[in-house]
Design an enzyme around this catalytic site. Structure first.
Site, PDB file in Angstrom:
ATOM      1  N   GLU A  85       6.145  24.616 -60.873  1.00  0.00           N
ATOM      2  CA  GLU A  85       4.869  23.939 -60.337  1.00  0.00           C
ATOM      3  C   GLU A  85       3.654  25.178 -60.766  1.00  0.00           C
ATOM      4  O   GLU A  85       2.715  25.081 -59.823  1.00  0.00           O
ATOM      5  CB  GLU A  85       5.064  23.635 -58.841  1.00  0.00           C
ATOM      6  CG  GLU A  85       6.203  22.438 -58.873  1.00  0.00           C
ATOM      7  CD  GLU A  85       6.364  22.171 -57.316  1.00  0.00           C
ATOM      8  OE1 GLU A  85       5.399  21.650 -56.561  1.00  0.00           O
ATOM      9  OE2 GLU A  85       7.504  22.519 -56.779  1.00  0.00           O
ATOM     10  N   SER A 132       6.507  18.377 -56.233  1.00  0.00           N
ATOM     11  CA  SER A 132       5.629  17.636 -57.178  1.00  0.00           C
ATOM     12  C   SER A 132       6.419  16.694 -58.113  1.00  0.00           C
ATOM     13  O   SER A 132       5.912  16.347 -59.239  1.00  0.00           O
ATOM     14  CB  SER A 132       4.742  18.669 -58.135  1.00  0.00           C
ATOM     15  OG  SER A 132       3.945  19.651 -57.241  1.00  0.00           O
ATOM     16  N   TYR A 150      -0.674  14.081 -61.407  1.00  0.00           N
ATOM     17  CA  TYR A 150      -1.847  15.162 -61.862  1.00  0.00           C
ATOM     18  C   TYR A 150      -2.312  14.991 -63.364  1.00  0.00           C
ATOM     19  O   TYR A 150      -3.294  15.492 -63.531  1.00  0.00           O
ATOM     20  CB  TYR A 150      -0.962  16.482 -62.034  1.00  0.00           C
ATOM     21  CG  TYR A 150      -0.417  17.045 -60.452  1.00  0.00           C
ATOM     22  CD1 TYR A 150      -1.296  17.101 -59.466  1.00  0.00           C
ATOM     23  CD2 TYR A 150       1.009  16.988 -60.301  1.00  0.00           C
ATOM     24  CE1 TYR A 150      -0.689  17.717 -58.279  1.00  0.00           C
ATOM     25  CE2 TYR A 150       1.528  17.367 -59.146  1.00  0.00           C
ATOM     26  CZ  TYR A 150       0.600  17.691 -58.122  1.00  0.00           C
ATOM     27  OH  TYR A 150       1.088  18.227 -56.844  1.00  0.00           O
ATOM     28  N   ARG A 192       1.812  17.606 -45.472  1.00  0.00           N
ATOM     29  CA  ARG A 192       1.849  16.378 -45.740  1.00  0.00           C
ATOM     30  C   ARG A 192       3.052  15.622 -45.806  1.00  0.00           C
ATOM     31  O   ARG A 192       4.072  16.366 -46.187  1.00  0.00           O
ATOM     32  CB  ARG A 192       1.296  16.382 -47.384  1.00  0.00           C
ATOM     33  CG  ARG A 192       0.831  14.938 -47.481  1.00  0.00           C
ATOM     34  CD  ARG A 192       0.552  14.518 -49.191  1.00  0.00           C
ATOM     35  NE  ARG A 192       1.901  14.450 -49.820  1.00  0.00           N
ATOM     36  CZ  ARG A 192       2.048  14.988 -50.955  1.00  0.00           C
ATOM     37  NH1 ARG A 192       1.212  16.129 -51.330  1.00  0.00           N
ATOM     38  NH2 ARG A 192       3.286  15.013 -51.532  1.00  0.00           N
ATOM     39  N   ASP A 204       5.044  11.943 -46.101  1.00  0.00           N
ATOM     40  CA  ASP A 204       5.108  11.007 -47.083  1.00  0.00           C
ATOM     41  C   ASP A 204       5.998   9.803 -46.397  1.00  0.00           C
ATOM     42  O   ASP A 204       7.054  10.301 -45.908  1.00  0.00           O
ATOM     43  CB  ASP A 204       5.404  11.013 -48.586  1.00  0.00           C
ATOM     44  CG  ASP A 204       4.375  12.219 -48.792  1.00  0.00           C
ATOM     45  OD1 ASP A 204       3.107  12.431 -48.449  1.00  0.00           O
ATOM     46  OD2 ASP A 204       4.783  12.840 -50.037  1.00  0.00           O
ATOM     47  N   GLU A 216       9.288  12.281 -47.469  1.00  0.00           N
ATOM     48  CA  GLU A 216       9.742  13.766 -47.554  1.00  0.00           C
ATOM     49  C   GLU A 216       8.457  14.445 -47.022  1.00  0.00           C
ATOM     50  O   GLU A 216       7.285  13.758 -47.032  1.00  0.00           O
ATOM     51  CB  GLU A 216       9.952  14.101 -48.643  1.00  0.00           C
ATOM     52  CG  GLU A 216       9.063  13.878 -49.959  1.00  0.00           C
ATOM     53  CD  GLU A 216       9.531  14.545 -51.300  1.00  0.00           C
ATOM     54  OE1 GLU A 216      10.526  14.738 -51.485  1.00  0.00           O
ATOM     55  OE2 GLU A 216       8.667  14.950 -52.169  1.00  0.00           O
ATOM     56  N   ASN A 276       5.922  17.985 -47.236  1.00  0.00           N
ATOM     57  CA  ASN A 276       5.461  19.001 -48.203  1.00  0.00           C
ATOM     58  C   ASN A 276       4.504  20.009 -47.632  1.00  0.00           C
ATOM     59  O   ASN A 276       3.464  19.662 -46.949  1.00  0.00           O
ATOM     60  CB  ASN A 276       4.480  18.509 -49.462  1.00  0.00           C
ATOM     61  CG  ASN A 276       4.526  19.253 -50.377  1.00  0.00           C
ATOM     62  OD1 ASN A 276       4.032  20.456 -50.243  1.00  0.00           O
ATOM     63  ND2 ASN A 276       4.617  18.840 -51.749  1.00  0.00           N
ATOM     64  N   GLY A 312      -0.344  19.627 -52.361  1.00  0.00           N
ATOM     65  CA  GLY A 312      -1.646  20.018 -53.540  1.00  0.00           C
ATOM     66  C   GLY A 312      -2.977  20.136 -52.816  1.00  0.00           C
ATOM     67  O   GLY A 312      -3.247  19.381 -51.826  1.00  0.00           O
TER      68      GLY A 312
END
Length: 363
Positions: free
Chosen positions: A16, A193, A262, A301, A303, A317, A319, A323
């Site tokens: 990443e 990602s 992205y 974050r 999700d 999951e 994070n 990002g």
């Protein structure tokens, strides 16, 4: 008010790497210049540390490491230094740091390794500690802890490289099919990602998906397919975390893969998410419970899926270093919750310093 001296790290030995460059450029541009003196530190793809003093644009273009703006530098584990060591002709320059923001996605950035270095150095850092970082990075461990906490998740199985190489594939496929059914998602256990993730609709795709996942990690997590809308939450804080308004993602591809995140503007983002108020409240409450169960601090974050058949929600999951690009959900969700990007960066550095101070007091 005296400015705080902070470092923003980018790059890293990770799949990443490119995302980190774009995220870090956004963080650098949005760090309040009246409150912070920023030192930019890049880590090359092969693990060389460099202090960078050039234009932010070269970071985004991945031209920073080949420029005349770099010199060797590294974070010292010696607490007497409390910062960056920059060798030069006359010896070493010490850049004392009040805090660090490791904008390092994936392995070696959000798996607890870099966090351990900052703990040794006694330098406050943005984000979760070593243990919670490692727990959230390894999807199998995350599943195990969340299951113990009673948080709803997809059914899942773990597959190791040796299982794939040594076990009869027909037997392996039968085990996974019996436990999860098709289609199923195959993910490297330690990657972010959506790198290395595939959706398998049958045995041939499952074999290819496992082979791809094992290019990124020696352990894969295989999950049942959840037919639902994708909803994300941004959590901010230490002992008393707050959860943002929610965002909904409508990916341009079959699932929210690397390209959809992205590279493709066709992915739709809806803030707030188009879900009933009671569902939103349940997600926000569950996100806070998961945050505490996983030992998170600073930011994460988290999700979710909202099942289309109306039977509930499923945590997808966490994070821990999401990002931070201009199109990333975490800063967008916090902005929609009344915390604009620059204020968010300020809060994250403040939380990092408060957390380290509390930890030092407890010791």
């Amino acid at each position: 008010m005296k400015k705080r001296s902070v470092a923003i790290l980018f790059g890293g030995v990770s799949s990443e790497y490119e995302v980190s460059l774009v995220s870090a450029a956004s963080v650098i541009r949005n760090t309040p210049a009246d409150r912070y003196d920023v030192t930019m530190v890049g880590i090359t793809r092969d693990g060389r540390w460099r202090r960078y003093t050039g234009p932010v644009e070269l970071i985004e273009q991945d031209r920073w490491a080949d420029s005349s703006y770099v010199q060797p530098a590294f974070v010292s584990p010696d607490r007497g230094h409390h910062g960056l060591v920059v060798p030069n002709e006359s010896g070493c320059e010490i850049v004392r740091l009040d805090a660090v923001f490791p904008v390092l996605h994936g392995k070696n950035g959000e798996d607890g390794t870099i966090q351990g270095l900052f703990e040794l150095a006694g330098i406050p850092y943005v984000g979760c500690g070593p243990l919670s970082s490692a727990v959230c990075m390894d999807k199998a461990v995350t599943h195990t802890i969340l299951a113990e906490a009673g948080i709803p998740q997809a059914r899942w199985q773990t597959v190791l490289t040796r299982d794939f190489r040594q076990e009869n594939f027909a037997a392996l496929e039968g085990r996974l099919r019996g436990a999860l059914g098709y289609p199923m998602f195959v993910k490297p256990a330690n990657a972010g990602s959506s790198v290395g993730i595939s959706k398998a609709h049958g045995p041939d795709e499952l074999r290819a998906a496992l082979a791809l996942a094992f290019q990124h990690d020696c352990k894969a997590v295989v999950e049942e397919f959840i037919d639902g809308s994708e909803v994300e939450s941004a959590v901010l804080g230490n002992d008393q975390p707050v959860v943002s308004v929610l965002g909904e993602i409508v990916p341009c591809n079959e699932f929210y893969d690397y390209e959809a995140k992205y590279q493709n503007d066709a992915t739709e983002l809806h803030i707030p998410a188009r879900i009933p108020d009671e569902t939103a409240a349940l997600i926000r409450e569950t996100a806070a419970r998961a945050y505490r169960a996983l030992g998170c601090s600073g930011l994460t974050r988290i999700d979710f899926f909202v099942k289309r058949d109306g039977t509930g929600i499923v945590l997808n999951e966490p994070n821990t270093i999401p990002g931070f690009t201009s199109i990333s959900m975490y800063p967008k969700l916090m902005a929609a919750s009344g915390v604009p990007y620059s204020e968010l960066i300020d809060r994250l550095f403040t939380l990092a310093i408060e957390r380290m101070a509390q930890t030092s007091t407890e010791v």
